[in-house]
Enzyme design. Structure first.
Site, PDB file in Angstrom:
ATOM      1  N   ASN A   1     -35.827  56.530  13.098  1.00  0.00           N
ATOM      2  CA  ASN A   1     -34.861  57.399  13.775  1.00  0.00           C
ATOM      3  C   ASN A   1     -35.418  58.790  14.054  1.00  0.00           C
ATOM      4  O   ASN A   1     -35.691  59.152  15.199  1.00  0.00           O
ATOM      5  CB  ASN A   1     -33.580  57.482  12.941  1.00  0.00           C
ATOM      6  CG  ASN A   1     -32.409  58.042  13.723  1.00  0.00           C
ATOM      7  OD1 ASN A   1     -32.571  58.826  14.651  1.00  0.00           O
ATOM      8  ND2 ASN A   1     -31.212  57.645  13.351  1.00  0.00           N
ATOM      9  N   ASP A   2     -35.582  59.602  13.027  1.00  0.00           N
ATOM     10  CA  ASP A   2     -35.986  60.997  13.209  1.00  0.00           C
ATOM     11  C   ASP A   2     -37.331  61.137  13.904  1.00  0.00           C
ATOM     12  O   ASP A   2     -37.535  62.063  14.692  1.00  0.00           O
ATOM     13  CB  ASP A   2     -36.042  61.713  11.850  1.00  0.00           C
ATOM     14  CG  ASP A   2     -34.677  61.768  11.181  1.00  0.00           C
ATOM     15  OD1 ASP A   2     -33.673  61.895  11.903  1.00  0.00           O
ATOM     16  OD2 ASP A   2     -34.624  61.675   9.951  1.00  0.00           O
ATOM     17  N   VAL A   3     -38.258  60.221  13.628  1.00  0.00           N
ATOM     18  CA  VAL A   3     -39.615  60.362  14.166  1.00  0.00           C
ATOM     19  C   VAL A   3     -39.703  59.980  15.633  1.00  0.00           C
ATOM     20  O   VAL A   3     -40.783  60.063  16.242  1.00  0.00           O
ATOM     21  CB  VAL A   3     -40.620  59.525  13.338  1.00  0.00           C
ATOM     22  CG1 VAL A   3     -40.670  60.021  11.905  1.00  0.00           C
ATOM     23  CG2 VAL A   3     -40.279  58.042  13.393  1.00  0.00           C
TER      24      VAL A   3
ATOM     25  N   ALA B   1     -32.578  63.149   8.414  1.00  0.00           N
ATOM     26  CA  ALA B   1     -32.409  64.564   8.709  1.00  0.00           C
ATOM     27  C   ALA B   1     -30.969  64.899   9.085  1.00  0.00           C
ATOM     28  O   ALA B   1     -30.623  66.068   9.234  1.00  0.00           O
ATOM     29  CB  ALA B   1     -33.343  64.984   9.838  1.00  0.00           C
TER      30      ALA B   1
END
Length: 468
Positions: free
Chosen positions: A395-397, A436
């Site tokens: 997700n965040d990356v 995050a």
């Protein structure tokens, strides 16, 4: 065995440890690296055991301890799941820290046995080394326990913060430094030794609780470095060359790895420790509708049709793959696509998963060819030429907000630029935010199709659809 032979054995072990680290730097040589490391450790243990001056009773006690510890380690290694490796590593770090505390206590209690003086009259340099090893070891112990609890979901992965937290940590750090100075000038006071240990244990706890899930790869690497420096400090105290070299290798390599992790997130170590960044994302969970924003929802059949007509597919694995144990299904899907002359590659972000190299380990377990796996810098410019990117829980990356939204907590973090691909297939259980706690803009892009469901089940359904 005399002292010169023991020193030579330690030197051989140290060389093997260095070669082991070199071997572990690449997947094709990692098995040999492990074997060299094991051989070096066996040599170091045998040399220590045969160093002389040990009674039969103590020798038997040590052998019994090795047998018990080795048996526990063997059982754990056989039963541990690949997805639980991060918390296992954190647990191991805690044991290294605790061992440093115990060895420091032994040196304080019987300094004459280590040739560093007599009770209350210990050499100054030994007191400095002892107290530093004690403090770092105690911080590593409690810090690693908190990391283990967060990774094992025994406590929330959400940052735990309170007013004045950083000032309190700074105050305890200064207190530890003052206690160390007083301890050195006291000649080895047991009371001051205990106070150093208690303050360091508290600091380890307070340092890790404000760190959230998104920063766990950095935390694991950082604690690895701490454990090495703790061992090296104690090695200097008792004059053990093997401990000094091994601790320095672990400490320096862990520090370098922490730097690489921070670079992968565009953050500093200080920022990680003080930032309280990253949540479990549970509070942001929502249904597939995503509130007022519309997303394009697809099925396994839709994904299989798109992939069949692609010439290049890039797979981006994340922690969602690890949780669902989807790596084997993923490998099967890739094999089918390759049979249809589709080029398949894997893109790994430096902080994907819960520890450094987490995704690489899982893909290796599924026998994914090493030549198909690429790091961020190697593959980022290829997303624009990809027909399909299959994102499985990362997700965040992959969040474009890191490039487009200055107000985002992940702004500036290097990401895998999957949004440049012709089609993005994103596998997730729900619209929940990542660690995050930030909504992913990618979900709402025109070229993104959301595949909601368990990552393993969804991938297996795609495999079945590809085989029709």
């Amino acid at each position: 065995m005399n002292q010169s032979l023991t020193s030579f054995a330690y030197l051989v072990a140290a060389v093997l440890f260095i070669l082991a680290l070199r071997g572990l730097s690449h997947p094709t040589t990692s098995r040999r690296g492990n074997q060299l490391g094991i051989t070096g450790m066996v040599i170091a243990i045998v040399a220590t055991f045969l160093n002389g001056g040990m009674s039969f009773g103590w020798g038997l006690t040590i052998l019994l301890g090795i047998a018990i510890g080795g048996s526990i380690g063997l059982v754990v290694a056989q039963k541990i799941k690949m997805t639980a490796l991060p918390q296992l590593v954190a647990a191991f770090h805690s044991l290294v820290g605790l061992a440093a505390v115990f060895v420091a206590a032994s040196a304080l209690n019987a300094p004459q046995s280590f040739g560093i003086g007599t009770p209350h009259h210990i050499h100054i340099e030994s007191l400095i080394e002892m107290s530093l090893g004690l403090a770092i070891g105690a911080i590593t112990f409690t810090g690693s326990l908190i990391a283990f609890a967060k990774l094992q979901a025994l406590m929330s992965g959400t940052p735990i913060t309170f007013k004045g937290q950083h000032q309190l940590n700074a105050g305890i750090g200064i207190l530890i430094l003052l206690l160390i100075i007083a301890f050195v000038f006291s000649g080895g006071s047991f009371i001051l030794f205990t106070l150093i240990a208690l303050a360091a244990l508290a600091l380890g706890f307070l340092l890790i609780i404000p760190i959230g899930g998104a920063d766990m790869p950095v935390v694991v690497s950082m604690l690895n470095s701490y454990s090495g420096w703790a061992a090296s400090g104690i090695g200097f105290t008792i004059g053990n060359l093997a401990l000094i070299v091994t601790g320095a290798l672990v400490g320096s390599s862990g520090a370098i790895l922490s730097y690489i992790m921070c670079k992968g997130m565009n953050r500093s170590i200080i920022n990680v420790i003080a930032g309280g960044f990253g949540t479990t994302g549970e509070a942001a969970a929502a249904g597939p509708g995503g509130g007022d924003k519309a997303v394009k929802i697809g099925s396994a059949e839709d994904a299989a049709f798109i992939m069949k007509n692609a010439s290049k597919v890039i797979v981006v694995p994340g922690y969602g793959m690890a949780v669902a144990h989807a790596q084997h299904a993923l490998r099967e899907m890739a094999d089918i696509l390759k049979e249809d002359n589709v080029e398949v590659k894997y893109a790994i972000h430096p902080v994907a998963g819960r520890m450094p190299g987490h995704m690489n380990v899982l893909l290796a377990e599924a026998s994914v060819p090493y030549d198909d796996v690429f790091e961020l810098e190697q593959i980022n410019n290829e997303f624009a030429t990809a027909d399909v990117v299959y994102v499985i829980g990362a997700n965040d990356v992959t969040n474009p907000a890191a490039k487009t939204n200055p107000a985002s907590p992940i702004f500036g973090m290097p990401i895998l630029e999957v949004d440049k691909a012709k089609t993005v297939l994103f596998v997730k259980r729900s619209m929940a935010s990542g660690y995050a706690g930030v909504d992913n803009e990618l979900f709402f892009r025109d070229n993104t199709m959301m595949l909601f469901g368990d990552a393993k089940k969804m991938t297996e359904e795609i495999v079945m659809a590809l085989g029709k």
